[in-house]
Design a protein around this motif. Structure first.
Motif, PDB file in Angstrom:
ATOM      1  N   GLU A 159       5.162  25.976  -5.911  1.00 40.14           N
ATOM      2  CA  GLU A 159       5.118  24.913  -6.921  1.00 40.14           C
ATOM      3  C   GLU A 159       4.220  23.776  -6.452  1.00 40.14           C
ATOM      4  O   GLU A 159       3.382  23.274  -7.207  1.00 40.14           O
ATOM      5  N   GLU A 162       0.679  24.751  -6.762  1.00 42.64           N
ATOM      6  CA  GLU A 162       0.332  25.347  -8.067  1.00 42.64           C
ATOM      7  C   GLU A 162      -0.313  26.718  -7.894  1.00 42.64           C
ATOM      8  O   GLU A 162      -1.399  26.999  -8.399  1.00 42.64           O
ATOM      9  N   ALA A 215       1.558  25.661 -14.183  1.00 44.03           N
ATOM     10  CA  ALA A 215       0.600  26.001 -13.136  1.00 44.03           C
ATOM     11  C   ALA A 215       1.249  26.614 -11.895  1.00 44.03           C
ATOM     12  O   ALA A 215       0.879  26.304 -10.782  1.00 44.03           O
ATOM     13  N   MET A 216       2.218  27.468 -12.072  1.00 45.21           N
ATOM     14  CA  MET A 216       2.709  28.256 -10.941  1.00 45.21           C
ATOM     15  C   MET A 216       3.376  29.519 -11.487  1.00 45.21           C
ATOM     16  O   MET A 216       3.792  29.545 -12.639  1.00 45.21           O
TER      17      MET A 216
END
Ligand code: F6P
Length: 321
Positions: A159, A162, A215-216
């Protein structure tokens, strides 16, 4: 009347095997039997490496991972002449029956030994949960929790950066560890033999995730699907623009303190195995089905279709997308 029994662990070790050994030894002694621990799986039978156990031999082992009797995979045990050596050694010592704790490969040896006159009862000891005659194998729950603990940690860094993490877990050819851990983790994708995902679809979904600004991504994959998980991650990274890292959890998954569930399962199954031997049964394996301890003929058990957890596979689409 039964007098002497033996116990061995075979195949890949699994947390909870020690609890199963303890249950067999303590139940055996309680019912007036002599109990022998056989070292290194079937090899100990062939090389006559066994020791008489007493109550204290199995003291303070309930919380220990691995197996105090050690384990091995002895391919030669398929040969009758090798098994005959084992039978001769057992007969010389007066050991009439055995409890074999291991996976389905070990069950076949147990069945063959029974056919040669040594009653054997198999207990499902493997992290893979790939034995159809039981809802859960001894070691699966602990391993699942170890995976979850590790994946939680990988999630933190994934996380923060990302990234996309592709995490390969054990299970041999059974996807249960990947499926259960993927559901527990809410992984974006779960790839198992029962739930294959074509590479183009993995790419398509990741591109969509990136576009939606999530974005992960965490992808959990059962081992033995991709010949090289690092090369797969490389291709995924190039095709999606996600910085993608492959993580192979490896044998950390097989060690550690057994969970409460595995300890109790092993205790129930170990004591049940001794009851079976006292009743003169052999060539069978023990399972837990709908929370009841039951037994099956080993040949029948090996033919049973494995539960593919259709309701959990459905959850992937409902909860993880
Ligand atoms: O059967 C248990 C298991 O851990 C599988 O999940 C894995 O594929 C295999 O054993 C690995 O065995 P080894 O440690 O002997 O390479």
């Amino acid at each position: 009347m039964l007098h002497k029994i033996g116990v061995l662990t075979s195949g890949g070790d699994a947390p909870g095997m020690n609890c199963a050994i303890r249950a067999v030894v303590r139940a055996g002694l309680r019912f007036g039997l002599e109990v022998y621990g056989i070292n290194d799986g079937y090899r100990g039978l062939v090389e006559d490496d066994m020791v008489k156990m007493d109550r204290s031999s199995v003291s303070r082992i309930v919380n220990r991972g691995g197996t105090i009797l050690r384990t091995a995979r002895l391919r030669e045990f398929k040969e009758e002449s090798v098994r005959q050596k084992a039978v001769d050694n057992l007969r010389r010592r007066g050991i009439e029956a055995l409890v074999v704790i291991g996976g389905d490969g070990s069950y076949m040896g147990a069945k063959k030994l029974t056919e040669m006159g040594i009653n054997c009862v198999g207990l499902p000891g493997t992290i893979d949960n790939d034995i159809a005659s039981t809802d859960y194998t001894i070691g699966f729950d602990t391993c699942l929790n170890t995976i979850i603990e590790s994946v939680d940690k990988i999630r933190d860094t994934t996380e923060s950066h990302e990234r996309c993490a592709i995490i390969e877990v054990m299970g041999n050819h059974c996807g249960d560890l990947a499926l259960f851990s993927g559901i527990a983790e809410g992984a974006e994708m779960i790839i198992t033999p029962d739930h294959p995902v074509p590479e183009e679809e993995v790419i398509r979904e990741l591109i969509a995730l990136k576009a939606s600004k999530r974005a992960m991504a965490m992808i959990i994959v059962c081992e033995k699907i991709y010949p090289n998980i690092h090369e797969f991650a490389e291709r995924i990274g190039q095709a999606t623009g996600f910085e993608t890292k492959a993580e192979v959890l490896g044998r950390v998954q097989r060690g550690g303190t057994p969970s409460g569930f595995d300890r109790v399962l092993a205790a129930r199954m170990g004591a049940y195995a001794v009851d079976c031997l006292l009743e003169g049964k052999g060539g069978i394996c023990v399972g837990m089905v709908n929370n009841k301890i039951v037994d099956y003929d080993i040949y029948e058990a090996l033919q049973l279709p494995r539960d593919k957890h259709a309701s959990m596979l459905r959850l992937i689409n409902i909860l993880n997308k």
